[in-house]
Design an enzyme around this catalytic site. Structure first.
Site, PDB file in Angstrom:
ATOM      1  N   ASP A  75      43.126  32.960  42.570  1.00 23.16           N
ATOM      2  CA  ASP A  75      42.415  31.917  41.836  1.00 23.16           C
ATOM      3  C   ASP A  75      41.452  31.167  42.751  1.00 23.16           C
ATOM      4  O   ASP A  75      41.754  30.959  43.937  1.00 23.16           O
ATOM      5  CB  ASP A  75      43.442  30.938  41.245  1.00 23.16           C
ATOM      6  CG  ASP A  75      42.843  30.033  40.188  1.00 23.16           C
ATOM      7  OD1 ASP A  75      41.753  30.350  39.669  1.00 23.16           O
ATOM      8  OD2 ASP A  75      43.463  29.002  39.876  1.00 23.16           O
ATOM      9  N   HIS A 125      33.235  36.086  42.924  1.00 14.88           N
ATOM     10  CA  HIS A 125      34.037  37.280  42.673  1.00 14.88           C
ATOM     11  C   HIS A 125      33.802  38.338  43.759  1.00 14.88           C
ATOM     12  O   HIS A 125      34.732  39.032  44.172  1.00 14.88           O
ATOM     13  CB  HIS A 125      33.692  37.856  41.301  1.00 14.88           C
ATOM     14  CG  HIS A 125      34.046  36.944  40.164  1.00 14.88           C
ATOM     15  ND1 HIS A 125      35.271  36.305  40.081  1.00 14.88           N
ATOM     16  CD2 HIS A 125      33.345  36.555  39.058  1.00 14.88           C
ATOM     17  CE1 HIS A 125      35.306  35.565  38.981  1.00 14.88           C
ATOM     18  NE2 HIS A 125      34.152  35.709  38.348  1.00 14.88           N
ATOM     19  N   SER A 148      44.696  38.930  30.236  1.00 18.98           N
ATOM     20  CA  SER A 148      44.316  39.151  28.841  1.00 18.98           C
ATOM     21  C   SER A 148      43.524  37.976  28.292  1.00 18.98           C
ATOM     22  O   SER A 148      42.801  38.115  27.300  1.00 18.98           O
ATOM     23  CB  SER A 148      45.570  39.397  27.995  1.00 18.98           C
ATOM     24  OG  SER A 148      46.522  38.355  28.166  1.00 18.98           O
ATOM     25  N   LEU A 153      51.841  51.762  51.277  1.00 21.84           N
ATOM     26  CA  LEU A 153      51.804  50.515  50.508  1.00 21.84           C
ATOM     27  C   LEU A 153      51.410  50.842  49.079  1.00 21.84           C
ATOM     28  O   LEU A 153      50.482  51.630  48.863  1.00 21.84           O
ATOM     29  CB  LEU A 153      50.795  49.531  51.111  1.00 21.84           C
ATOM     30  CG  LEU A 153      50.458  48.285  50.294  1.00 21.84           C
ATOM     31  CD1 LEU A 153      51.653  47.329  50.252  1.00 21.84           C
ATOM     32  CD2 LEU A 153      49.238  47.554  50.884  1.00 21.84           C
ATOM     33  N   SER A 199      50.435  31.001  34.656  1.00 24.58           N
ATOM     34  CA  SER A 199      49.346  31.545  33.828  1.00 24.58           C
ATOM     35  C   SER A 199      49.675  32.915  33.241  1.00 24.58           C
ATOM     36  O   SER A 199      48.878  33.855  33.305  1.00 24.58           O
ATOM     37  CB  SER A 199      48.048  31.612  34.646  1.00 24.58           C
ATOM     38  OG  SER A 199      47.597  30.317  34.977  1.00 24.58           O
TER      39      SER A 199
END
Length: 244
Positions: free
Chosen positions: A30, A47, A76, A141, A200
């Site tokens: 976030d 972003h 979503s 990983l 969230s």
């Protein structure tokens, strides 16, 4: 989806075993928008910077022998954002796949997707499926990317899948096996960046006994040192699982 990682018993009750690190770390990434706004840049710049933070965090997770890293990439609810921003996010995802796929393969990263990612359209879905297939043989990983994911929808889908079974056959193990994260180790540590203090709609079932860590750092500024500090905080905590 099919199991990507074999499970083994979770951390024993009590402390983290004198500094034992988490097997499974999840992050709510976030703060991209605020990072960009602070610099007078468009949100897409945040972003892009966030994608760089993903690379750093992946490297740190591998170095600290984390087995699974789950990233909340697109919820979503993110469809409610402006169409231009959604388009930018989808384009960035495709670009990241193309640019980083060779490096992920070289570093031994396996890719797994959770959520209804097929809502992104056939072209991007095909590229995502191709990436999953190419990286399927790796084991250093496991990178789990949550795309068009919502925990409530996941829980509803699991309940529907079990609805026809006898009541006595439905227990916690059966329910967990019906979730998107089936086969993954229990979630040990959930981190949220940017100072927000909520989940969230992310991994609500899986976070039942996870350690939660909310840090003020905006996601694009999250780096190897931040990840190491989070693991240090985890190791300093006592995990009782309600036992005492």
């Amino acid at each position: 989806m099919s199991s990507a990682v074999e499970t083994r018993p979770s951390t024993s009750l009590g402390t983290n075993g004198g500094g034992d690190g988490p097997r499974h770390v999840a992050i709510i990434m976030d703060g991209n928008g605020r990072w960009a706004a602070q610099r007078g840049l468009p949100r897409v710049a945040g972003h892009r910077a966030g994608a760089e933070a993903v690379r750093k965090t992946l490297r740190a997770a591998a170095e600290h022998q984390v087995e699974v890293l789950t990233l909340y990439a697109f919820s979503s609810e993110n469809w409610r954002r402006p169409e231009e921003e959604v388009s930018d996010l989808k384009g960035l995802l495709g670009y990241y796949l193309e640019r980083e796929l060779d490096a992920l393969d070289k570093e031994g990263v396996r890719l797994r997707l959770i959520g209804d990612y097929r809502a992104f359209g056939p072209e991007l879905v095909a590229r995502l499926d191709k990436a999953v297939e190419r990286l399927s043989g790796n084991s250093r990983l496991t990178l789990v990317v949550a795309l068009n994911y919502g925990a409530r929808a996941e829980l509803v889908a699991a309940a529907k899948s079990l609805a026809g079974q006898p009541a006595e056959a439905i227990d916690e193990a059966a329910f967990a096996a019906a979730l998107d994260t089936a086969g993954l180790p229990e979630l040990d540590l959930l981190i949220r960046t940017s100072g927000e203090v909520r989940l969230s709609n992310f991994l609500l079932w899986q976070a039942a006994y996870a350690e939660l860590l909310f840090v003020p750092t905006l996601w694009p500024d999250f780096d190897e040192a931040c990840f190491a500090a989070a693991l240090g905080e985890f190791s300093a905590r006592q995990r009782r699982f309600g036992g005492r």
